[in-house]
Design a protein around this motif. Structure first.
Motif, PDB file in Angstrom:
ATOM      1  N   SER A 100       6.227  33.686  31.738  1.00 41.79           N
ATOM      2  CA  SER A 100       6.965  32.463  32.027  1.00 41.79           C
ATOM      3  C   SER A 100       8.088  32.728  33.018  1.00 41.79           C
ATOM      4  O   SER A 100       8.674  33.809  33.060  1.00 41.79           O
ATOM      5  N   ARG A 102      10.886  31.470  32.733  1.00 43.77           N
ATOM      6  CA  ARG A 102      12.160  31.397  32.001  1.00 43.77           C
ATOM      7  C   ARG A 102      12.944  32.701  32.113  1.00 43.77           C
ATOM      8  O   ARG A 102      14.173  32.700  31.988  1.00 43.77           O
ATOM      9  N   SER A 107      16.138  30.327  36.793  1.00 47.85           N
ATOM     10  CA  SER A 107      15.692  29.269  35.880  1.00 47.85           C
ATOM     11  C   SER A 107      16.842  28.615  35.128  1.00 47.85           C
ATOM     12  O   SER A 107      16.694  27.497  34.615  1.00 47.85           O
ATOM     13  N   TRP A 112      14.953  21.956  32.369  1.00 51.63           N
ATOM     14  CA  TRP A 112      13.737  22.239  31.613  1.00 51.63           C
ATOM     15  C   TRP A 112      13.423  21.056  30.709  1.00 51.63           C
ATOM     16  O   TRP A 112      14.304  20.532  30.023  1.00 51.63           O
ATOM     17  N   ALA A 114      10.321  19.195  27.961  1.00 51.72           N
ATOM     18  CA  ALA A 114       9.253  19.582  27.035  1.00 51.72           C
ATOM     19  C   ALA A 114       7.888  19.116  27.491  1.00 51.72           C
ATOM     20  O   ALA A 114       6.868  19.753  27.182  1.00 51.72           O
ATOM     21  N   ASP A 115       7.831  17.988  28.229  1.00 51.72           N
ATOM     22  CA  ASP A 115       6.532  17.440  28.633  1.00 51.72           C
ATOM     23  C   ASP A 115       6.732  16.535  29.844  1.00 51.72           C
ATOM     24  O   ASP A 115       7.846  16.377  30.358  1.00 51.72           O
ATOM     25  N   LYS A 197       5.491  22.704  37.135  1.00 53.23           N
ATOM     26  CA  LYS A 197       5.188  23.215  35.804  1.00 53.23           C
ATOM     27  C   LYS A 197       5.420  24.720  35.755  1.00 53.23           C
ATOM     28  O   LYS A 197       5.328  25.397  36.773  1.00 53.23           O
ATOM     29  N   ASP A 198       5.676  25.223  34.565  1.00 50.50           N
ATOM     30  CA  ASP A 198       5.940  26.648  34.380  1.00 50.50           C
ATOM     31  C   ASP A 198       4.632  27.432  34.408  1.00 50.50           C
ATOM     32  O   ASP A 198       4.185  27.977  33.398  1.00 50.50           O
ATOM     33  N   MET A 220      11.482  21.364  35.581  1.00 46.53           N
ATOM     34  CA  MET A 220      10.423  22.298  35.198  1.00 46.53           C
ATOM     35  C   MET A 220       9.844  21.903  33.840  1.00 46.53           C
ATOM     36  O   MET A 220      10.556  21.854  32.837  1.00 46.53           O
ATOM     37  N   SER A 222       7.933  22.662  30.583  1.00 45.48           N
ATOM     38  CA  SER A 222       7.696  23.852  29.769  1.00 45.48           C
ATOM     39  C   SER A 222       6.227  23.960  29.354  1.00 45.48           C
ATOM     40  O   SER A 222       5.510  22.955  29.266  1.00 45.48           O
ATOM     41  N   ARG A 223       5.803  25.179  29.076  1.00 56.59           N
ATOM     42  CA  ARG A 223       4.436  25.404  28.616  1.00 56.59           C
ATOM     43  C   ARG A 223       4.235  24.872  27.201  1.00 56.59           C
ATOM     44  O   ARG A 223       5.149  24.913  26.380  1.00 56.59           O
TER      45      ARG A 223
END
Length: 251
Positions: A100, A102, A107, A112, A114-115, A197-198, A220, A222-223
């Motif tokens: 990642s 991160r 970063s 950041w 979540a979706d 995207k990460d 960004m 997150s995965r």
């Protein structure tokens, strides 16, 4: 068959090349979502398996020595199916995934989320022009931004009709730093917000380096959480070593 690779990424292509050079019987499975995928060494199958049940049945029938899941970090459904199917079939599984971003010092300056829905909310508060590099399949989330100055860069055009003010840019990477600078730092249209995207890696993508140069905000995504079944490797070389160890242990 020695190895089934769940592919569609540069990491998967590199791994397939390494294993074919070693004389292994390798099949790479591609989802078929990209119209003209890059050539991959070894055998290739196109299309899904029919969920975890279908993949488990395929594994039992074809009996690969092991499976390497090298799909994109955001292909969460495929990764979940791979973990469930390999557990059910008793097939060794490794997840090949770049680290990642991160861990990168830069970063800390990014937003950041979540979706993609949270990304949209963040972009509402940020200035235009916006560069979207989130893939064609996530386009629908961003249509609610409406008529803004947005460039949507994808490999293949999305099915959706884009709002007024949007520019569709169909290009395939990898992208160079100079190329990203030409796109993002055009004096007449300098990008103010980058949404991506990460995907990750040992170093930042050129677009992120250029965003830092020009002072663009970065949103960004997150995965998604990773399944807990299988081993984890971060480079094709590590994956090739894992494959060799698994095949040797089973011989």
């Amino acid at each position: 068959m020695d190895v089934l690779i769940l592919g569609g990424t540069a990491l998967a292509r590199t791994l397939a090349g390494l294993l074919v050079e070693q004389g292994l019987d390798v099949t790479t499975s591609l989802a078929g979502r990209t119209k003209a995928p890059r050539a991959v060494p070894g055998a290739v199958r196109i299309g899904g398996f029919g969920g975890p049940d279908g993949l488990a049945a395929w594994l039992v029938e074809n009996r690969p020595g092991c499976v390497v899941n090298a799909v994109h970090p955001f292909a969460a459904a495929m990764s979940a199916s791979a973990a469930a199917a390999c557990r059910r079939a008793g097939t060794a599984l490794a997840r090949l995934e770049a680290p990642s971003w991160r861990a990168q010092p830069a970063s800390a300056d990014w937003t950041w989320v979540a979706d993609h829905d949270e990304a949209v909310r963040a972009v509402r508060r940020l200035p235009d022009p916006v560069l979207l590099t989130i893939g064609r399949q996530e386009t629908a989330h961003y249509l609610t931004l409406g008529a803004r100055d947005i460039t949507h860069r994808v490999i293949d055009a999305p099915d959706e009709t884009l709002p007024a003010g949007w520019t569709l840019l169909t290009r395939r990477g990898p992208f160079s730093r100079d190329g990203e600078r030409a796109l993002m730092a055009d004096p007449a249209h300098t990008v103010a917000t980058l949404v991506t995207k990460d995907s990750g890696g040992v170093r930042l993508d050129p677009k992120l380096l250029v965003a830092a140069e020009i002072g663009a905000a970065v949103v960004m995504v997150s995965r998604p959480p990773a399944p807990d079944y299988g081993d984890r490797v971060s480079t094709p070389q590590q994956a090739a070593e894992w494959v060799a160890a698994r095949l040797h242990a089973d011989s």
